[in-house]
Design a protein around this motif. Structure first.
Motif, PDB file in Angstrom:
ATOM      1  N   MET A   1       1.634  -0.821  -0.090  1.00  8.12           N
ATOM      2  CA  MET A   1      -0.192  -0.300   0.268  1.00  8.12           C
ATOM      3  C   MET A   1       0.868   0.829  -0.058  1.00  8.12           C
ATOM      4  SD  MET A   1      -2.214   1.123   3.056  1.00  8.12           S
ATOM      5  CE  MET A   1      -3.522  -0.140   2.233  1.00  8.12           C
ATOM      6  N   PRO A   2       0.687   2.414  -1.112  1.00  9.66           N
ATOM      7  CA  PRO A   2       1.547   3.431  -0.496  1.00  9.66           C
ATOM      8  C   PRO A   2       1.506   4.083   0.350  1.00  9.66           C
ATOM      9  CG  PRO A   2       0.308   3.369  -2.920  1.00  9.66           C
ATOM     10  CD  PRO A   2      -0.596   2.187  -1.994  1.00  9.66           C
ATOM     11  N   ASN A   3       2.285   4.577   0.945  1.00  7.74           N
ATOM     12  CA  ASN A   3       2.509   5.139   2.495  1.00  7.74           C
ATOM     13  C   ASN A   3       1.274   6.208   2.940  1.00  7.74           C
ATOM     14  OD1 ASN A   3       4.599   3.001   3.149  1.00  7.74           O
ATOM     15  ND2 ASN A   3       6.356   4.767   2.600  1.00  7.74           N
ATOM     16  N   GLU A   4       1.686   7.493   1.658  1.00  9.04           N
ATOM     17  CA  GLU A   4       0.639   8.073   1.942  1.00  9.04           C
ATOM     18  C   GLU A   4      -1.013   7.283   2.328  1.00  9.04           C
ATOM     19  OE1 GLU A   4       2.318   7.908  -0.293  1.00  9.04           O
ATOM     20  OE2 GLU A   4       3.741   9.604  -0.805  1.00  9.04           O
ATOM     21  N   GLN A   5      -1.143   6.943   1.378  1.00 10.85           N
ATOM     22  CA  GLN A   5      -2.647   5.600   1.616  1.00 10.85           C
ATOM     23  C   GLN A   5      -2.755   5.816   2.201  1.00 10.85           C
ATOM     24  OE1 GLN A   5      -3.469   3.524  -1.462  1.00 10.85           O
ATOM     25  NE2 GLN A   5      -3.986   5.017  -2.968  1.00 10.85           N
ATOM     26  N   MET A   6      -2.104   4.738   3.133  1.00  9.06           N
ATOM     27  CA  MET A   6      -2.044   4.319   4.741  1.00  9.06           C
ATOM     28  C   MET A   6      -2.004   4.895   5.760  1.00  9.06           C
ATOM     29  SD  MET A   6       1.315   1.454   6.370  1.00  9.06           S
ATOM     30  CE  MET A   6       2.473   3.280   6.693  1.00  9.06           C
ATOM     31  N   GLN A   7      -1.589   6.026   5.449  1.00  8.03           N
ATOM     32  CA  GLN A   7      -1.941   7.372   7.196  1.00  8.03           C
ATOM     33  C   GLN A   7      -3.087   7.884   6.532  1.00  8.03           C
ATOM     34  OE1 GLN A   7       1.249   9.637   5.647  1.00  8.03           O
ATOM     35  NE2 GLN A   7       2.951   8.822   6.542  1.00  8.03           N
ATOM     36  N   VAL A   8      -3.683   7.908   5.741  1.00  7.11           N
ATOM     37  CA  VAL A   8      -4.921   8.420   5.470  1.00  7.11           C
ATOM     38  C   VAL A   8      -5.586   7.390   6.489  1.00  7.11           C
ATOM     39  CG1 VAL A   8      -6.787   9.087   3.736  1.00  7.11           C
ATOM     40  CG2 VAL A   8      -4.748   9.733   3.463  1.00  7.11           C
ATOM     41  N   LEU A   9      -5.535   5.759   5.650  1.00  5.05           N
ATOM     42  CA  LEU A   9      -6.303   4.859   6.218  1.00  5.05           C
ATOM     43  C   LEU A   9      -6.434   4.609   7.865  1.00  5.05           C
ATOM     44  CD1 LEU A   9      -8.687   2.876   5.252  1.00  5.05           C
ATOM     45  CD2 LEU A   9      -6.904   1.399   5.003  1.00  5.05           C
ATOM     46  N   ALA A  10      -5.072   4.939   8.177  1.00  5.67           N
ATOM     47  CA  ALA A  10      -4.784   4.884   9.906  1.00  5.67           C
ATOM     48  C   ALA A  10      -5.893   5.891  10.678  1.00  5.67           C
ATOM     49  CB  ALA A  10      -3.223   5.118  10.247  1.00  5.67           C
ATOM     50  N   LYS A  11      -6.302   6.720  10.112  1.00  8.18           N
ATOM     51  CA  LYS A  11      -7.096   7.667  10.635  1.00  8.18           C
ATOM     52  C   LYS A  11      -8.394   7.068  10.857  1.00  8.18           C
ATOM     53  CE  LYS A  11      -4.799  11.590   8.762  1.00  8.18           C
ATOM     54  NZ  LYS A  11      -5.656  12.300   7.518  1.00  8.18           N
ATOM     55  N   HIS A  12      -9.027   6.043  10.563  1.00  6.20           N
ATOM     56  CA  HIS A  12     -10.050   5.050  10.097  1.00  6.20           C
ATOM     57  C   HIS A  12      -9.804   4.203  10.784  1.00  6.20           C
ATOM     58  CE1 HIS A  12     -11.860   8.558   8.414  1.00  6.20           C
ATOM     59  NE2 HIS A  12     -10.873   8.643   7.188  1.00  6.20           N
ATOM     60  N   VAL A  13      -9.743   3.375  10.548  1.00  7.41           N
ATOM     61  CA  VAL A  13      -9.394   1.988  11.381  1.00  7.41           C
ATOM     62  C   VAL A  13      -7.302   1.261  11.857  1.00  7.41           C
ATOM     63  CG1 VAL A  13     -10.614   0.960   9.846  1.00  7.41           C
ATOM     64  CG2 VAL A  13      -8.616   0.956   9.158  1.00  7.41           C
ATOM     65  N   SER A  14      -7.593   0.500  12.530  1.00  9.48           N
ATOM     66  CA  SER A  14      -5.855  -0.531  13.109  1.00  9.48           C
ATOM     67  C   SER A  14      -5.929  -1.458  12.290  1.00  9.48           C
ATOM     68  CB  SER A  14      -6.373  -1.054  14.740  1.00  9.48           C
ATOM     69  OG  SER A  14      -6.952   0.081  15.361  1.00  9.48           O
ATOM     70  N   PHE A  15      -5.059  -1.786  12.079  1.00  9.68           N
ATOM     71  CA  PHE A  15      -4.421  -2.418  11.311  1.00  9.68           C
ATOM     72  C   PHE A  15      -2.606  -2.423  11.204  1.00  9.68           C
ATOM     73  CE2 PHE A  15      -4.104   1.505   8.761  1.00  9.68           C
ATOM     74  CZ  PHE A  15      -3.158   1.272   8.335  1.00  9.68           C
ATOM     75  N   GLU A  16      -2.080  -4.039  11.063  1.00  7.51           N
ATOM     76  CA  GLU A  16      -0.337  -4.213  11.001  1.00  7.51           C
ATOM     77  C   GLU A  16       0.454  -3.935   9.927  1.00  7.51           C
ATOM     78  OE1 GLU A  16       0.327  -7.563  12.937  1.00  7.51           O
ATOM     79  OE2 GLU A  16      -1.368  -8.284  13.224  1.00  7.51           O
ATOM     80  N   THR A  17       1.431  -2.965  10.368  1.00  8.56           N
ATOM     81  CA  THR A  17       2.162  -3.017   9.346  1.00  8.56           C
ATOM     82  C   THR A  17       3.399  -4.296   9.636  1.00  8.56           C
ATOM     83  OG1 THR A  17       3.445  -1.304  10.651  1.00  8.56           O
ATOM     84  CG2 THR A  17       1.576  -0.344   9.399  1.00  8.56           C
ATOM     85  N   TRP A  18       3.409  -4.919   8.054  1.00  8.96           N
ATOM     86  CA  TRP A  18       3.956  -5.932   8.433  1.00  8.96           C
ATOM     87  C   TRP A  18       5.791  -5.532   7.678  1.00  8.96           C
ATOM     88  CZ3 TRP A  18       2.164 -10.998   6.421  1.00  8.96           C
ATOM     89  CH2 TRP A  18       1.372 -11.457   7.437  1.00  8.96           C
ATOM     90  N   GLU A  19       5.731  -5.221   6.603  1.00 11.31           N
ATOM     91  CA  GLU A  19       7.104  -4.459   6.679  1.00 11.31           C
ATOM     92  C   GLU A  19       7.098  -2.918   5.183  1.00 11.31           C
ATOM     93  OE1 GLU A  19       8.862  -7.911   3.443  1.00 11.31           O
ATOM     94  OE2 GLU A  19       7.907  -8.429   5.632  1.00 11.31           O
ATOM     95  N   PRO A  20       8.176  -2.523   5.152  1.00 16.21           N
ATOM     96  CA  PRO A  20       7.993  -2.005   4.111  1.00 16.21           C
ATOM     97  C   PRO A  20       8.865  -3.033   3.215  1.00 16.21           C
ATOM     98  CG  PRO A  20      10.017  -1.522   6.028  1.00 16.21           C
ATOM     99  CD  PRO A  20       9.285  -2.270   5.924  1.00 16.21           C
ATOM    100  N   ILE A  21       7.779  -1.826   1.849  1.00 18.35           N
ATOM    101  CA  ILE A  21       7.982  -3.109   0.821  1.00 18.35           C
ATOM    102  C   ILE A  21       9.027  -2.281  -0.217  1.00 18.35           C
ATOM    103  CG2 ILE A  21       7.199  -3.605  -1.886  1.00 18.35           C
ATOM    104  CD1 ILE A  21       6.275  -4.957   0.118  1.00 18.35           C
ATOM    105  N   ASP A  22       9.704  -0.739  -0.375  1.00 15.93           N
ATOM    106  CA  ASP A  22      10.287  -0.301  -1.250  1.00 15.93           C
ATOM    107  C   ASP A  22       9.960   1.298  -0.185  1.00 15.93           C
ATOM    108  OD1 ASP A  22       8.261   1.392  -1.756  1.00 15.93           O
ATOM    109  OD2 ASP A  22       8.014   0.251  -3.998  1.00 15.93           O
ATOM    110  N   ASP A  23      10.957   2.254  -0.557  1.00 15.20           N
ATOM    111  CA  ASP A  23      10.665   3.352  -0.207  1.00 15.20           C
ATOM    112  C   ASP A  23       9.058   4.115  -0.073  1.00 15.20           C
ATOM    113  OD1 ASP A  23      13.528   3.643   0.569  1.00 15.20           O
ATOM    114  OD2 ASP A  23      13.897   4.970  -1.023  1.00 15.20           O
ATOM    115  N   SER A  24       8.577   3.882  -0.517  1.00 16.48           N
ATOM    116  CA  SER A  24       6.908   4.154  -0.340  1.00 16.48           C
ATOM    117  C   SER A  24       5.798   3.980  -0.143  1.00 16.48           C
ATOM    118  CB  SER A  24       7.242   4.832  -1.849  1.00 16.48           C
ATOM    119  OG  SER A  24       6.608   4.332  -3.011  1.00 16.48           O
ATOM    120  N   HIS A  25       6.147   1.977  -0.697  1.00 15.13           N
ATOM    121  CA  HIS A  25       4.889   1.617  -0.378  1.00 15.13           C
ATOM    122  C   HIS A  25       5.669   0.041   1.026  1.00 15.13           C
ATOM    123  CE1 HIS A  25       4.629   2.102  -4.219  1.00 15.13           C
ATOM    124  NE2 HIS A  25       3.463   1.636  -4.351  1.00 15.13           N
TER     125      HIS A  25
END
Length: 64
Positions: A1-25
């Motif tokens: 998931m793009p990091n920008e989208q992840m930050q927006v979604l995190a305002k609404h729900v809880s989820f786990e972040t497993w690992e970076p895919i690259d610098d932006s995902h």
């Protein structure tokens, strides 16, 4: 998931972040259970809706 989208979604729900895919995902994990409520699902819908709106503003396409 793009990091920008992840930050927006995190305002609404809880989820786990497993690992970076690259610098932006980041790889994320979403889990539901029998205890998931209708309001939990509505929060997810609202988060996805906001995430899509922001993505359009940023020029990010789905799946990028």
């Amino acid at each position: 998931m793009p990091n920008e989208q992840m930050q927006v979604l995190a305002k609404h729900v809880s989820f786990e972040t497993w690992e970076p895919i690259d610098d932006s995902h980041t790889l994320c994990r979403f889990v539901t259970s029998w205890a998931t409520t209708a309001s939990d699902l509505e929060a997810l819908r609202e988060g996805v809706r906001e995430m899509r709106i922001k993505s359009e503003e940023w020029g990010v396409k789905n799946g990028e």
